[in-house]
Design a protein around this motif. Structure first.
Motif, PDB file in Angstrom:
ATOM      1  N   ARG A  66      -8.659   2.386 -10.964  1.00 36.37           N
ATOM      2  CA  ARG A  66      -8.336   1.194 -10.160  1.00 36.37           C
ATOM      3  C   ARG A  66      -7.685   0.125 -11.034  1.00 36.37           C
ATOM      4  NH1 ARG A  66     -13.467   2.376  -7.842  1.00 36.37           N
ATOM      5  NH2 ARG A  66     -14.457   0.755  -9.122  1.00 36.37           N
ATOM      6  N   ALA A  67      -8.223  -0.068 -12.248  1.00 42.15           N
ATOM      7  CA  ALA A  67      -7.654  -1.084 -13.143  1.00 42.15           C
ATOM      8  C   ALA A  67      -6.258  -0.687 -13.600  1.00 42.15           C
ATOM      9  CB  ALA A  67      -8.571  -1.278 -14.353  1.00 42.15           C
ATOM     10  N   ALA A  68      -6.060   0.593 -13.908  1.00 41.78           N
ATOM     11  CA  ALA A  68      -4.754   1.056 -14.376  1.00 41.78           C
ATOM     12  C   ALA A  68      -3.697   0.933 -13.285  1.00 41.78           C
ATOM     13  CB  ALA A  68      -4.858   2.505 -14.849  1.00 41.78           C
ATOM     14  N   VAL A  69      -4.061   1.259 -12.065  1.00 40.30           N
ATOM     15  CA  VAL A  69      -3.117   1.171 -10.950  1.00 40.30           C
ATOM     16  C   VAL A  69      -2.773  -0.282 -10.647  1.00 40.30           C
ATOM     17  CG1 VAL A  69      -2.848   1.576  -8.469  1.00 40.30           C
ATOM     18  CG2 VAL A  69      -3.798   3.371  -9.930  1.00 40.30           C
ATOM     19  N   ASP A  70      -3.768  -1.146 -10.722  1.00 39.19           N
ATOM     20  CA  ASP A  70      -3.536  -2.559 -10.413  1.00 39.19           C
ATOM     21  C   ASP A  70      -2.616  -3.230 -11.436  1.00 39.19           C
ATOM     22  OD1 ASP A  70      -5.102  -2.372  -8.189  1.00 39.19           O
ATOM     23  OD2 ASP A  70      -6.919  -3.176  -9.146  1.00 39.19           O
ATOM     24  N   LYS A  71      -2.573  -2.707 -12.643  1.00 31.29           N
ATOM     25  CA  LYS A  71      -1.759  -3.320 -13.697  1.00 31.29           C
ATOM     26  C   LYS A  71      -0.288  -2.918 -13.630  1.00 31.29           C
ATOM     27  CE  LYS A  71      -5.447  -3.985 -17.096  1.00 31.29           C
ATOM     28  NZ  LYS A  71      -5.947  -3.635 -18.453  1.00 31.29           N
ATOM     29  N   VAL A  72       0.063  -1.965 -12.766  1.00 31.85           N
ATOM     30  CA  VAL A  72       1.465  -1.542 -12.657  1.00 31.85           C
ATOM     31  C   VAL A  72       2.252  -2.654 -11.971  1.00 31.85           C
ATOM     32  CG1 VAL A  72       3.050   0.178 -11.721  1.00 31.85           C
ATOM     33  CG2 VAL A  72       0.783   0.871 -12.541  1.00 31.85           C
ATOM     34  N   PRO A  73       3.294  -3.185 -12.618  1.00 28.79           N
ATOM     35  CA  PRO A  73       4.061  -4.295 -12.015  1.00 28.79           C
ATOM     36  C   PRO A  73       4.869  -3.820 -10.805  1.00 28.79           C
ATOM     37  CG  PRO A  73       5.124  -3.542 -14.024  1.00 28.79           C
ATOM     38  CD  PRO A  73       3.808  -2.818 -13.939  1.00 28.79           C
ATOM     39  N   GLU A  74       5.346  -4.795 -10.031  1.00 24.47           N
ATOM     40  CA  GLU A  74       6.066  -4.480  -8.799  1.00 24.47           C
ATOM     41  C   GLU A  74       7.320  -3.655  -9.073  1.00 24.47           C
ATOM     42  OE1 GLU A  74       8.124  -6.803  -4.993  1.00 24.47           O
ATOM     43  OE2 GLU A  74       6.800  -7.883  -6.390  1.00 24.47           O
ATOM     44  N   ASN A  75       8.067  -3.999 -10.145  1.00 23.77           N
ATOM     45  CA  ASN A  75       9.277  -3.225 -10.445  1.00 23.77           C
ATOM     46  C   ASN A  75       8.933  -1.803 -10.882  1.00 23.77           C
ATOM     47  OD1 ASN A  75       8.136  -4.014 -12.838  1.00 23.77           O
ATOM     48  ND2 ASN A  75      10.095  -4.430 -13.856  1.00 23.77           N
ATOM     49  N   GLY A  76       7.768  -1.651 -11.505  1.00 19.82           N
ATOM     50  CA  GLY A  76       7.320  -0.306 -11.866  1.00 19.82           C
ATOM     51  C   GLY A  76       7.010   0.518 -10.637  1.00 19.82           C
ATOM     52  N   LEU A  77       6.391  -0.111  -9.639  1.00 17.75           N
ATOM     53  CA  LEU A  77       6.100   0.591  -8.391  1.00 17.75           C
ATOM     54  C   LEU A  77       7.385   1.011  -7.697  1.00 17.75           C
ATOM     55  CD1 LEU A  77       3.184  -1.633  -6.969  1.00 17.75           C
ATOM     56  CD2 LEU A  77       2.987   0.606  -8.063  1.00 17.75           C
ATOM     57  N   LYS A  78       8.369   0.110  -7.712  1.00 19.92           N
ATOM     58  CA  LYS A  78       9.627   0.437  -7.050  1.00 19.92           C
ATOM     59  C   LYS A  78      10.317   1.632  -7.714  1.00 19.92           C
ATOM     60  CE  LYS A  78      10.670  -4.202  -5.300  1.00 19.92           C
ATOM     61  NZ  LYS A  78      11.622  -5.351  -5.357  1.00 19.92           N
ATOM     62  N   SER A  79      10.189   1.735  -9.054  1.00 18.26           N
ATOM     63  CA  SER A  79      10.827   2.854  -9.755  1.00 18.26           C
ATOM     64  C   SER A  79      10.251   4.194  -9.324  1.00 18.26           C
ATOM     65  CB  SER A  79      10.674   2.681 -11.267  1.00 18.26           C
ATOM     66  OG  SER A  79       9.307   2.781 -11.645  1.00 18.26           O
ATOM     67  N   PHE A  80       9.015   4.177  -8.805  1.00 20.02           N
ATOM     68  CA  PHE A  80       8.387   5.404  -8.302  1.00 20.02           C
ATOM     69  C   PHE A  80       8.516   5.522  -6.781  1.00 20.02           C
ATOM     70  CE2 PHE A  80       5.734   4.784 -12.227  1.00 20.02           C
ATOM     71  CZ  PHE A  80       6.216   5.890 -12.896  1.00 20.02           C
ATOM     72  N   GLY A  81       9.292   4.632  -6.176  1.00 19.42           N
ATOM     73  CA  GLY A  81       9.500   4.682  -4.735  1.00 19.42           C
ATOM     74  C   GLY A  81       8.332   4.158  -3.931  1.00 19.42           C
ATOM     75  N   ILE A  82       7.512   3.302  -4.564  1.00 19.93           N
ATOM     76  CA  ILE A  82       6.348   2.744  -3.878  1.00 19.93           C
ATOM     77  C   ILE A  82       6.690   1.310  -3.463  1.00 19.93           C
ATOM     78  CG2 ILE A  82       3.875   2.292  -4.046  1.00 19.93           C
ATOM     79  CD1 ILE A  82       3.783   4.232  -6.396  1.00 19.93           C
ATOM     80  N   ILE A  83       7.101   1.144  -2.211  1.00 26.92           N
ATOM     81  CA  ILE A  83       7.524  -0.157  -1.689  1.00 26.92           C
ATOM     82  C   ILE A  83       6.668  -0.490  -0.461  1.00 26.92           C
ATOM     83  CG2 ILE A  83       9.453  -1.464  -0.736  1.00 26.92           C
ATOM     84  CD1 ILE A  83      11.323   0.487  -2.173  1.00 26.92           C
ATOM     85  N   PRO A  84       6.107  -1.717  -0.409  1.00 23.20           N
ATOM     86  CA  PRO A  84       5.267  -2.082   0.741  1.00 23.20           C
ATOM     87  C   PRO A  84       6.042  -2.019   2.056  1.00 23.20           C
ATOM     88  CG  PRO A  84       5.030  -3.656  -1.053  1.00 23.20           C
ATOM     89  CD  PRO A  84       6.189  -2.789  -1.400  1.00 23.20           C
ATOM     90  N   THR A  85       5.355  -1.583   3.107  1.00 22.14           N
ATOM     91  CA  THR A  85       5.948  -1.535   4.445  1.00 22.14           C
ATOM     92  C   THR A  85       5.218  -2.518   5.346  1.00 22.14           C
ATOM     93  OG1 THR A  85       4.443   0.206   5.165  1.00 22.14           O
ATOM     94  CG2 THR A  85       6.511   0.905   4.125  1.00 22.14           C
ATOM     95  N   LYS A  86       5.688  -2.656   6.601  1.00 17.90           N
ATOM     96  CA  LYS A  86       5.022  -3.553   7.541  1.00 17.90           C
ATOM     97  C   LYS A  86       3.587  -3.095   7.818  1.00 17.90           C
ATOM     98  CE  LYS A  86       9.258  -4.959   9.937  1.00 17.90           C
ATOM     99  NZ  LYS A  86       9.981  -4.995  11.243  1.00 17.90           N
TER     100      LYS A  86
END
Length: 800
Positions: free
Chosen positions: A443-463
């Motif tokens: 949980r701590a490791a996942v929470d520390k991933v920055p927003e641009n890092g998430l986007k690089s893996f295709g993880i973008i928030p939806t509605k």
């Protein structure tokens, strides 16, 4: 037969009983009946003695029933000399010369044992102490031919003995006349069905279906009855009691005879590629000769309500399926094509496969997880690693070496080990750590991933994520698995891995990781999470380097003595060696006069192992560990006995000595011998269900050593070569750290390698000779010693 191999086979059955029966209290042992009826002398455990003979009284074990099966078949003690070749020498009876039937031995084994059973009951102090006795006779008593004449005579005497003890002393017993061709699982070598299965498998593997011609003397009709039907008949006889207390005899024949040639045709057809799937009627009715039921057979069916229930075709299918799983427990391949597993063979014949907990169906050890490299069962068991296989295989593509650890079975907050992820150099090392998905670390490791890092893996928030944040967290967990680097480790998280683990899950990746890693991976290095030193790339490369050793020429070596003088040795050439697994030896305080580790008992070794894994050796021993330890302690009592052993039989002994630590392990992932060893170890360990895998390893290595010695016909314990016992060798060579496997390559190389040994050079010959390649005052520390046998693919325990 009283050979090492047969005694070990019996221990496998006893192990199954020991690990399968929950309330198993007293260990099953081979009772001293007939063969060696003397009582053991023990002050701690006084036993009853038969007053008239001085033999052990069987009522010491307080039995409610005694089932005496000894010597019901002529093949039990017959020497099959000349059947095949000298390779079967250790499989045959050691009591007689080839071609000779041991008449006096069979008489002793049969009659003395019967007398001991009845004499024990005669000494009973009350009727309540008298057990119900069932003894085996032979259905051939009623035949008028001259075949198996001695067996028939012996069993006639047994029945007379039973009748005499009943008439004179009122001891009730039931005799069961067994047919001459009982077959089924656990059948042993040199029995007709076993040998025919061997032939059918060999023909399938070579695709050579040349028909075997049977001599008329070999092809006489036999009454084949499946072993489960015989067991049902014996259990029925165990419950029978004559109202007038008169002893009786029943006949467990089927009265339906089949020739060996017809059995062979059936087996050969079942392995053919054009075999019709689902065909059950393999042996046709006209292939069997039906005899008219005798009065005794009719009495048996009426009184015991017993008739054979297993058709010959079904019984043969079950027997072959068991044989395949027993002979090739982890699958087998050959150039002509992959051999069937037992389950595949059952399905071809239209039979259902066995469930993991149905031991009366599969008659084997615990089933492996489906994701294990060792699993061959259709109904294999699930594991918490099931969903991680594809992920890990994809992540390890391109890796030469995988360094991995696991922190599972609890809520992990941090990793104790640090590592360095090495992406350059000759060998590409990838580091992986397996952790629980629901742990605080993930949980701590996942929470520390920055927003641009998430986007690089295709993880973008939806509605939808805005309305239900838990959905977004779930997607992050799914997408980031195997992509985050923490303290030098790529994290692989597993579902439901934070709770207490079973032995199967806890040991899977440690001992049997072959199915998880990509074929690019040549070596896998496991490190325990509590190992005190964090491994770096140099450590990993060093350990992997220990798995290979180049060939060495004839050479001289020197050793400096305490006096300052040098001693010179001549060491023979040594072939190239390659290891399938590398482990470190167990540390303990006992040493010899030369400073080397001394022999320790199984109990002492177990205590040291408990310290190694962080358990308290003084605490009460777990029941599963106690069972395992005591079983291993008893095996030498039966396997190593001299009693009634032939003087010509090699004395190969069972001795646990390969004590290792398993806090780090180096696996060779490319060799089939490595997979086979890992599977042997993993299977043995999960069978006992405790956390001391080192104890299981010692047992597996001991059995493999005996098997290798038999295969290579190595010198036995009475002839120990000098290069094994010389105390100075441990200072000159690492030869004692390599352990040979029984592989086909080693068999070939062994035959071509001449016997060699080292030599201690006398002081007056200390001058340099043409073999010296170092200055005279040089001291060689790391020289190698050629053993008398090639150890190509080996087990190695490096000094590190």
């Amino acid at each position: 037969p009283n050979t090492v191999e047969h005694r070990i086979e019996i221990q496998k059955r006893i192990q199954l009983l020991t690990t399968t029966i929950p309330k198993f209290i007293q260990a099953v042992s081979l009772p001293l009946v007939g063969l060696d009826p003397r009582p053991s002398k023990s002050k701690k455990d006084p036993i009853k003695i038969i007053s008239k003979t001085g033999e052990k009284n069987l009522l010491n074990m307080r039995p409610t029933h005694i089932v005496h099966l000894a010597s019901f078949s002529t093949s039990e003690h017959k020497d099959f000399g000349g059947v095949k070749d000298e390779e079967l020498r250790n499989l045959q009876s050691p009591y007689v010369r080839p071609g000779q039937a041991p008449d006096m031995f069979s008489i002793r084994s049969s009659h003395v044992a019967m007398e001991q059973v009845f004499a024990s009951i005669l000494d009973a102090e009350s009727d309540k102490e008298k057990p119900h006795v069932v003894y085996a006779s032979t259905a051939e008593i009623k035949d008028g031919n001259n075949q198996n004449l001695n067996l028939r005579r012996n069993k006639v005497v047994d029945e007379i003995l039973a009748d005499a003890y009943n008439t004179l002393h009122g001891i009730f017993s039931v005799g069961v006349r067994l047919p001459n061709a009982i077959y089924g699982p656990w059948g042993r070598k040199n029995t007709p069905v076993h040998d025919l299965i061997d032939v059918a498998i060999e023909q399938y593997q070579t695709q050579n279906y040349t028909k075997i011609h049977f001599e008329s003397a070999q092809d006489h009709a036999r009454d084949f009855v499946y072993v489960d039907d015989i067991i049902d008949g014996i259990i029925a006889a165990m419950q029978y009691r004559e109202i007038e207390n008169k002893s009786t005899v029943f006949d467990l024949s089927s009265n339906r005879e089949t020739k060996l040639s017809e059995i062979y045709n059936t087996l050969s057809l079942s392995f053919r590629t054009d075999f019709q799937t689902g065909s059950k009627e393999v042996v046709r009715s006209q292939d069997a000769n039906t005899k008219k039921d005798s009065p005794l057979s009719l009495l048996t069916r009426e009184t015991l309500q017993w008739t054979p229930q297993t058709p010959l075709s079904t019984g043969l299918t079950k027997t072959v399926a068991w044989y395949l799983d027993h002979a090739f427990p982890y699958g087998e391949s050959n150039e002509a094509g992959r051999l069937f597993t037992g389950d595949e063979y059952r399905k071809r014949a239209g039979l259902d496969t066995c469930a993991p907990n149905n031991i009366l169906c599969h008659l084997g050890r615990k089933f492996m997880p489906c994701v294990s490299e060792c699993a061959i069962k259709e109904q294999c068991v699930s594991s918490l690693f099931d969903e991680a296989v594809d992920l890990v295989k994809e992540a390890t593509e391109g890796c030469d070496i995988v360094l991995y650890t696991q922190s599972i079975g609890y809520d992990v907050q941090d990793l104790k080990l640090h590592s360095v992820y090495k992406e350059e150099g000759e060998s590409y090392i990838c580091n992986f750590a397996f952790v629980p998905e629901n742990s605080r670390l993930v949980r701590a490791a996942v929470d520390k991933v920055p927003e641009n890092g998430l986007k690089s893996f295709g993880i973008i928030p939806t509605k939808e994520d805005l309305n239900d944040p838990a959905l977004f967290e779930k997607r992050k967990i799914e997408k980031l698995n195997g992509r985050l680097l923490y303290k030098g480790w790529i994290l692989i998280w597993l579902k439901d891995a934070e709770s207490t683990l079973s032995t199967i899950d806890r040991s899977l990746m440690k001992m049997s990781p072959g199915k998880f890693f990509h074929p690019d991976v040549k070596h896998a290095v496991y490190v325990d999470e509590n190992f005190p030193i964090s491994p770096n790339p140099e450590d990993v490369l060093f350990l992997v380097g220990q798995t290979h050793r180049s060939a060495l020429p004839d050479r001289n070596a020197y050793l400096k003595l305490e006096s300052g003088k040098k001693k010179k040795y001549r060491l023979a050439a040594e072939p190239e060696r390659r290891a399938v697994i590398v482990l470190s030896p167990l540390k303990h305080k006992k040493v010899t006069e030369t400073g080397q580790p001394a022999k320790i008992s199984v109990l002492e070794a177990t205590k040291y192992m408990q310290v190694e894994v962080g358990d308290d050796p003084e605490a009460k021993e777990l029941s599963s560990l106690k069972k395992q330890r005591e079983f291993y302690e008893r095996v030498p009592t039966f396997v190593n006995r001299h009693d009634f052993r032939s003087g010509s039989e090699p004395w190969y002994t069972y001795e646990l000595k390969n004590w290792v630590r398993t806090r780090w392990i180096v696996h060779d992932m490319s060799l089939e011998e490595g997979r086979q060893l890992r599977c042997d170890w993993y299977q043995e360990h999960i069978q006992w269900d405790n956390n001391l895998d080192q104890l299981s390893f010692a047992h597996v290595m001991t059995l493999r050593e005996i098997k290798r010695k038999i295969a290579f016909e190595e010198p036995d314990a009475h002839i120990i070569p000098e290069h094994v016992t010389h105390p100075e060798l441990v200072h000159l060579s690492d030869a004692h750290e390599w352990y040979a496997l029984d592989s086909e390559k080693n068999r070939v190389d062994d035959k071509n390698l001449p016997i060699q040994k080292f030599a201690v050079i006398a002081d007056h010959m200390m001058d340099k000779d043409e073999h010296d390649k170092e200055p005279e005052d040089a001291l060689v520390h790391n020289v190698k010693l050629a053993k008398t046998k090639k150890i190509g693919r080996a087990i190695i325990c490096p000094r590190s």
